[in-house]
Motif scaffolding. Structure first.
Motif, PDB file in Angstrom:
ATOM      1  N   LEU A 194       1.015  -1.134   0.033  1.00 25.60           N
ATOM      2  CA  LEU A 194      -0.204  -0.102   0.001  1.00 25.60           C
ATOM      3  C   LEU A 194       0.811   1.402  -0.180  1.00 25.60           C
ATOM      4  CD1 LEU A 194      -2.677  -1.277   2.585  1.00 25.60           C
ATOM      5  CD2 LEU A 194      -2.902  -1.316   0.252  1.00 25.60           C
ATOM      6  N   THR A 195       1.461   1.311  -1.232  1.00 21.47           N
ATOM      7  CA  THR A 195       2.568   2.399  -1.218  1.00 21.47           C
ATOM      8  C   THR A 195       2.052   3.937  -1.308  1.00 21.47           C
ATOM      9  OG1 THR A 195       2.446   2.365  -3.710  1.00 21.47           O
ATOM     10  CG2 THR A 195       4.143   0.785  -2.317  1.00 21.47           C
ATOM     11  N   LYS A 196       0.716   4.049  -1.572  1.00 23.28           N
ATOM     12  CA  LYS A 196       0.209   5.452  -1.645  1.00 23.28           C
ATOM     13  C   LYS A 196      -0.873   5.655  -0.427  1.00 23.28           C
ATOM     14  CE  LYS A 196       0.264   5.361  -6.807  1.00 23.28           C
ATOM     15  NZ  LYS A 196      -0.705   5.575  -7.857  1.00 23.28           N
ATOM     16  N   LEU A 197      -0.895   4.904   0.504  1.00 22.54           N
ATOM     17  CA  LEU A 197      -1.865   5.012   1.553  1.00 22.54           C
ATOM     18  C   LEU A 197      -1.166   6.299   2.459  1.00 22.54           C
ATOM     19  CD1 LEU A 197      -4.355   3.905   2.745  1.00 22.54           C
ATOM     20  CD2 LEU A 197      -2.779   2.562   4.321  1.00 22.54           C
ATOM     21  N   GLU A 198      -2.120   7.128   2.483  1.00 20.50           N
ATOM     22  CA  GLU A 198      -1.788   8.497   3.472  1.00 20.50           C
ATOM     23  C   GLU A 198      -2.632   8.708   4.729  1.00 20.50           C
ATOM     24  OE1 GLU A 198      -2.102  11.796   1.194  1.00 20.50           O
ATOM     25  OE2 GLU A 198      -0.735  11.238  -0.204  1.00 20.50           O
ATOM     26  N   ILE A 199      -4.167   7.935   4.688  1.00 22.16           N
ATOM     27  CA  ILE A 199      -4.896   7.889   5.900  1.00 22.16           C
ATOM     28  C   ILE A 199      -5.386   6.812   6.032  1.00 22.16           C
ATOM     29  CG2 ILE A 199      -6.841   9.279   6.899  1.00 22.16           C
ATOM     30  CD1 ILE A 199      -6.521  11.469   4.759  1.00 22.16           C
ATOM     31  N   LEU A 200      -5.441   6.266   7.394  1.00 20.22           N
ATOM     32  CA  LEU A 200      -5.551   4.964   7.821  1.00 20.22           C
ATOM     33  C   LEU A 200      -6.252   4.791   9.157  1.00 20.22           C
ATOM     34  CD1 LEU A 200      -5.578   1.668   7.626  1.00 20.22           C
ATOM     35  CD2 LEU A 200      -3.204   1.738   8.494  1.00 20.22           C
ATOM     36  N   ASP A 201      -7.433   4.482   9.194  1.00 21.68           N
ATOM     37  CA  ASP A 201      -8.344   4.328  10.443  1.00 21.68           C
ATOM     38  C   ASP A 201      -8.591   2.872  10.874  1.00 21.68           C
ATOM     39  OD1 ASP A 201      -9.942   4.653  12.740  1.00 21.68           O
ATOM     40  OD2 ASP A 201     -11.329   6.125  11.808  1.00 21.68           O
ATOM     41  N   LEU A 202      -7.830   2.662  11.717  1.00 22.29           N
ATOM     42  CA  LEU A 202      -8.000   0.968  12.342  1.00 22.29           C
ATOM     43  C   LEU A 202      -8.509   1.172  13.663  1.00 22.29           C
ATOM     44  CD1 LEU A 202      -4.671  -0.560  11.211  1.00 22.29           C
ATOM     45  CD2 LEU A 202      -6.950  -1.036  10.441  1.00 22.29           C
ATOM     46  N   SER A 203      -9.351   2.348  14.201  1.00 25.51           N
ATOM     47  CA  SER A 203      -9.715   2.302  15.668  1.00 25.51           C
ATOM     48  C   SER A 203     -10.957   1.306  15.812  1.00 25.51           C
ATOM     49  CB  SER A 203     -10.331   3.778  15.909  1.00 25.51           C
ATOM     50  OG  SER A 203     -11.454   4.029  14.907  1.00 25.51           O
ATOM     51  N   ARG A 204     -10.935   1.127  17.143  1.00 22.84           N
ATOM     52  CA  ARG A 204     -12.192   0.297  17.715  1.00 22.84           C
ATOM     53  C   ARG A 204     -11.960  -1.023  16.999  1.00 22.84           C
ATOM     54  NH1 ARG A 204     -16.473   2.759  20.224  1.00 22.84           N
ATOM     55  NH2 ARG A 204     -16.203   4.776  20.389  1.00 22.84           N
ATOM     56  N   ASN A 205     -10.786  -1.681  17.190  1.00 23.01           N
ATOM     57  CA  ASN A 205     -10.591  -3.178  16.658  1.00 23.01           C
ATOM     58  C   ASN A 205      -9.990  -3.946  17.949  1.00 23.01           C
ATOM     59  OD1 ASN A 205     -11.329  -3.778  13.646  1.00 23.01           O
ATOM     60  ND2 ASN A 205     -10.298  -1.832  13.481  1.00 23.01           N
ATOM     61  N   SER A 206      -9.336  -5.161  17.576  1.00 21.16           N
ATOM     62  CA  SER A 206      -8.737  -5.608  18.560  1.00 21.16           C
ATOM     63  C   SER A 206      -7.150  -5.905  18.373  1.00 21.16           C
ATOM     64  CB  SER A 206      -9.258  -7.269  18.802  1.00 21.16           C
ATOM     65  OG  SER A 206     -10.614  -6.979  18.960  1.00 21.16           O
ATOM     66  N   LEU A 207      -6.652  -4.718  17.828  1.00 22.64           N
ATOM     67  CA  LEU A 207      -5.143  -4.746  17.451  1.00 22.64           C
ATOM     68  C   LEU A 207      -4.230  -5.062  18.990  1.00 22.64           C
ATOM     69  CD1 LEU A 207      -5.368  -2.592  14.503  1.00 22.64           C
ATOM     70  CD2 LEU A 207      -4.909  -4.988  14.367  1.00 22.64           C
ATOM     71  N   ASP A 208      -3.076  -5.578  18.823  1.00 24.58           N
ATOM     72  CA  ASP A 208      -2.118  -5.345  19.929  1.00 24.58           C
ATOM     73  C   ASP A 208      -0.979  -4.696  19.388  1.00 24.58           C
ATOM     74  OD1 ASP A 208      -0.519  -7.477  18.609  1.00 24.58           O
ATOM     75  OD2 ASP A 208      -1.236  -9.104  19.514  1.00 24.58           O
ATOM     76  N   GLY A 209       0.494  -4.691  20.156  1.00 26.32           N
ATOM     77  CA  GLY A 209       1.336  -3.961  19.913  1.00 26.32           C
ATOM     78  C   GLY A 209       1.898  -4.514  18.757  1.00 26.32           C
ATOM     79  N   SER A 210       1.828  -5.634  18.206  1.00 25.33           N
ATOM     80  CA  SER A 210       2.413  -5.993  16.952  1.00 25.33           C
ATOM     81  C   SER A 210       2.138  -5.212  15.570  1.00 25.33           C
ATOM     82  CB  SER A 210       2.365  -7.507  16.494  1.00 25.33           C
ATOM     83  OG  SER A 210       0.721  -7.673  16.399  1.00 25.33           O
ATOM     84  N   ILE A 211       1.100  -4.263  15.630  1.00 29.14           N
ATOM     85  CA  ILE A 211       0.623  -3.520  14.668  1.00 29.14           C
ATOM     86  C   ILE A 211       1.650  -2.480  14.391  1.00 29.14           C
ATOM     87  CG2 ILE A 211      -0.938  -1.744  16.232  1.00 29.14           C
ATOM     88  CD1 ILE A 211      -1.676  -3.137  12.670  1.00 29.14           C
TER      89      ILE A 211
END
Length: 849
Positions: A194-211
């Protein structure tokens, strides 16, 4: 020669015609461009495969010109579909939550004919996966797709792997899904596509520190939202944010509502481009000091540290001289925190110190922060006296909220006349304060005005010049005048969404406004002097109203019609409405509000079996004249709270209303004429906290209860109950109050009752209990009221009873709070609030033996 002239004339006319057609295309855009047939058919197939009934576009997507369809945008020249919004709005998401939870499989290939698609929203469509062979990886052919919204679905971590095939993405919203870190083994390679990705919203999920490790391979990121996840520093080989040194474009980062600790923050210095940082409510950071030192290497302009309960007496902000916005809201800060330290922020534009515990006066140096545009000091204990030179000097202010402090003195709005940019003004004070506001025509256009509990003593003419109001609170301000003035205000302010005028002196009938007002969502005109009958259809001119409170007025007549309405809360209590209960319910179906309070009126008649009770989470009908039996159709309801107390009901209590109902939180049928025995399984229901069957003619014994019961407050007093009090009530874990007085219960006082750890009130007066008073009662460490009077008890009162309740560290006694009678359970729904208040305030135990 003439032929040449004719030819030139024709050429000129053709050129003019072409220019006119070109202008029409440019001006009209999608309205005049011709739809591509293959894309029109694709849109119909897409809608048929994913839309829920409330969101269906059938009837709206008709005809050949799909570029004119709702939620479709086409290129004004080529006619290709470029934007498609099929997201379900937040309001509809709640209405169809169950259907969304069931989920659908997405056929991603249906979108392939939309070759020029640049923006796509499938928010809240209940998507949990894709059909076999038709996954999101097929969107690699949508080479123009830049904006994708898949928020509020049920997607898991595999979605990241599929989207890696769409390298054109610039903005991606995956918030409110079920994404965790069970990603493919080649996770870094997946993100790096995803070389052009500028804005990313991953809020309200179950991600841990590996993200943190995964996103290091997306150096194009400018804005990143990771709030409300499970990010911490517990994973091996993940040492804070040390991997982010190559994120040289990242400007905004939201890590709120995670489990970060301060030790992780210093590694953020690797991200030198960072300008805005949000760290709200990270529980592992609570109680420590502000992480100023850890973040000192960053040239931050926006910092939000809400909700951490920080300690420390001062805040050295010398490292943050570039700061333009700072939030320290909800931190429990008090006078030990020196507000003078904030005066060093010479470039500060936005300052939020709301929901703290500041007292006393504000430092005058705050008036020197000339760049301030937003100041929120609401919900503190500050003593703010007007006139005040501090706020008069802050001429750049756009937003000022001082609400819920001790505001006193006299304020003339004229002192703000040089604040030409004012958009929001919050000066609501506490009811006990004496704050006089001299209002005149504002020289600025406000969007928010809050003056609750201020002394105005005027009509609404001072607001007639306002055109942009969105929120207006003039409750308890001694405002007066005819209600027609309110509708004039609505006419001028078509964006008004919330209007609160309760506890004033507005008069006249509740007539509908002159125009249809589509933006108004909440209207409170309770506790005024309104009279006469309500209009036949109360929501005709207010179609999107969801909260209406007209309680404590003098309205009479029948219950009005509510047709095709979004109304969720309707409070018409404490009026003089007179209507047959059966007829009135038929009149308002099927648009019945979820929460309806018709208490303290003059409704009469009886319930019938054909009445539809299925859509009433909260229904208050107490203090009316409703008679007859409780119909068995009430068993089909999903009530949370049902109150039909103080009526003329008779007959037996239907078993279904009290058994096996986890959804019924509170049931009040007191002060009626109900007969028969109590249902054997009345205790079942783990979520039920209140059962009130007092002051009826119920007989027989009290049924046993098991540890599965969630009962917290039980009132069976003033009936004809007999027999022993069942020992099985020992197992009710969270029982706080029990009233069994004025019955014919016999036997000894159950000595097991001393084992109950949360019991606060025990009222067993005027029964036939006999025997001594057991010392085990003294084990009730939280007991505050004990009434065993008018029984056949004998022996010595245990001396330990005098010391009961002394284990708390509260200093107030019953005498300086409220009377004992007020502690005995009454019919109001606020009993739990009264109960909590007195547990907090009272040290002594009151007992009547």
């Amino acid at each position: 020669m003439e032929a040449m002239k004719l030819l030139l004339t024709v050429a000129f006319l053709v050129l003019v015609l072409i220019l006119v057609q070109w202008e029409n295309v440019c001006v009209s855009g999608s309205d005049s461009v011709q739809c591509r047939e293959e894309e029109r058919l694709a849109l119909l197939h897409i809608n048929a495969s994913i839309s829920f009934p409330i969101h269906s576009l059938e009837g709206k997507w008709e005809g050949k010109e799909c570029c004119q369809w709702e939620r479709v945008t086409c290129d004004s020249i080529t006619g290709h579909v470029t934007q498609l919004d099929l997201g379900i709005s937040f309001d509809y998401w709640f209405d169809y939550y169950q259907e969304i939870q069931e989920g659908i499989l997405l056929n991603a290939t249906l979108f392939l004919p939309l070759r020029q698609l640049r923006s796509l929203s499938l928010s809240a469509q209940g998507i949990y996966n894709c059909t076999d062979g038709a996954g999101l990886e097929t969107w690699a052919n949508l080479t123009k797709l830049e904006i994708l919204d898949l928020s509020r679905n049920s997607l898991d971590g595999s979605i990241i792997y599929d989207l890696a095939s769409v390298p054109s993405l610039r903005k991606l919203d995956l918030s409110r899904n079920h994404i965790n870190n069970s990603l493919p083994n080649n996770r870094l390679e997946t993100w790096s596509n995803l070389t052009k990705l500028e804005i990313l919203d991953l809020s309200r999920n179950s991600l841990d520190g590996s993200i943190i490790y995964d996103l290091a391979s997306v150096p194009s990121l400018r804005k990143l939202d990771l709030s409300i996840n499970h990010i911490n520093n517990s994973l091996p080989n993940i040492n804070g944010f040390e991997y982010w040194s190559n994120l040289t474009k990242l400007e905004m980062l939201d890590l709120s509502w995670n489990q970060l600790d301060i030790s992780m923050l210093s590694s953020l210095a690797q991200v030198s481009s960072l300008r805005a940082l949000y760290l709200d409510y990270n529980y592992n950071m609570m109680g420590g000091s502000f992480p100023v030192k850890e973040l000192s290497a960053l040239n931050l302009e926006v910092v939000s540290l809400t909700g951490h309960l920080y300690s420390g007496s001062s805040l050295d902000l010398g490292h943050w001289s570039s700061l333009k916005a700072l939030s320290l809201a909800d931190n429990g800060l008090n006078d030990t925190f020196k507000l003078e330290g904030l005066c060093r922020l010479k470039n500060i534009e936005e300052l939020d110190l709301s929901f703290n515990s500041f007292t006393g006066n504000l430092p005058s140096c705050l008036g020197n922060l000339s760049s301030l545009k937003l100041v929120d000091l609401s919900h503190n204990d500050l003593e703010i006296n007007f006139p005040s030179s501090i706020f008069e000097r802050l001429s750049s202010l756009r937003y000022l909220s001082l609400s819920n402090n001790k505001i006193e003195g006299n304020l003339s709005i004229r002192s703000f006349f040089n604040h030409s940019n004012f958009e929001a003004l919050g000066l609501s004070t506490r009811a006990s304060s004496h704050f006089q506001v001299e209002v005149v025509n504002f020289p600025f256009q406000l969007e928010v005005l809050e003056l609750a509990n201020c002394i105005l003593d005027v009509d609404l003419t001072f607001l007639y010049s306002q055109k942009k109001l969105q929120v207006l609170d003039l409750s308890n301000t001694r405002s007066k005048g005819p209600l027609s003035a309110v509708w004039f205000l609505l006419e001028n302010n078509t964006n008004l969404t919330q209007l609160d005028l309760h506890k004033n002196f507005f008069t006249g009938p509740f007539q509908l406004p002159f125009i249809i007002h589509e933006k108004l969502l909440s209207l409170d005109i309770s506790d005024n002097l309104l009279g006469r009958a309500l209009p036949a259809n109360i929501t005709t001119k207010l179609p999107n109203l969801w909260y209406l409170n007209l309680s404590k007025n003098y309205c009479h007549g029948p219950l009005p019609l509510i047709s095709k309405s979004n109304l969720e809360t309707l409070d018409l209590s404490s009026n003089n409405l007179t209507d047959d209960i059966h007829t009135s319910f038929l009149r308002i179906q099927p648009s019945i509000p979820d929460f309806m309070d018709l208490s303290n009126n003059k409704f009469y008649g009886s319930f019938t079996d054909n009445m539809n009770f299925t859509t009433y989470p909260l229904l208050m009908l107490n203090d009316n004249n409703i008679s007859g039996e409780i119909p068995f159709s009430i068993c089909n309801t999903s009530f949370l709270v049902l109150d039909i107390s103080n009526n003329e009901l008779n007959g037996v209590l239907p078993n279904c209303i009290a058994i096996g109902r986890d959804d019924l939180w509170a049931l009040k049928l007191s002060r009626n004429h109900l007969e028969g025995s109590l249902p054997l399984d009345m205790c079942i229901g783990q979520d039920r906290w209140l059962l009130d069957l007092s002051d009826n003619k119920l007989s027989g014994s009290i049924p046993p209860c098991s540890n599965q019961s969630g009962l917290q407050i039980v009132d069976l007093s003033q009936n004809n109950l007999t027999g022993n009090f069942p020992i099985t009530w020992l197992n009710i874990s969270y029982l706080m109050a029990i009233y069994i007085g004025e019955n014919y219960l016999s036997g000894e006082l159950p000595i097991w009752i001393g084992k109950g750890s949360y019991l606060i009130m025990l009222q067993a007066r005027q029964n036939l209990f006999r025997g001594p008073i057991s010392k085990q009662l003294c084990q009730l460490r939280y007991l505050r009221i004990l009434d065993l009077s008018h029984n056949n008890l004998f022996g010595v009162i245990p001396s330990c009873i005098i010391d009961m309740g002394s284990t708390t560290d509260n200093s107030a006694s019953l005498d300086d709070s409220r009377s004992t009678d007020e502690l005995i359970y009454r019919s109001d729904a606020n009993f739990l609030l009264h109960l909590a208040y007195h547990v907090k305030r009272c040290r002594s135990t009151v007992y009547f033996i």
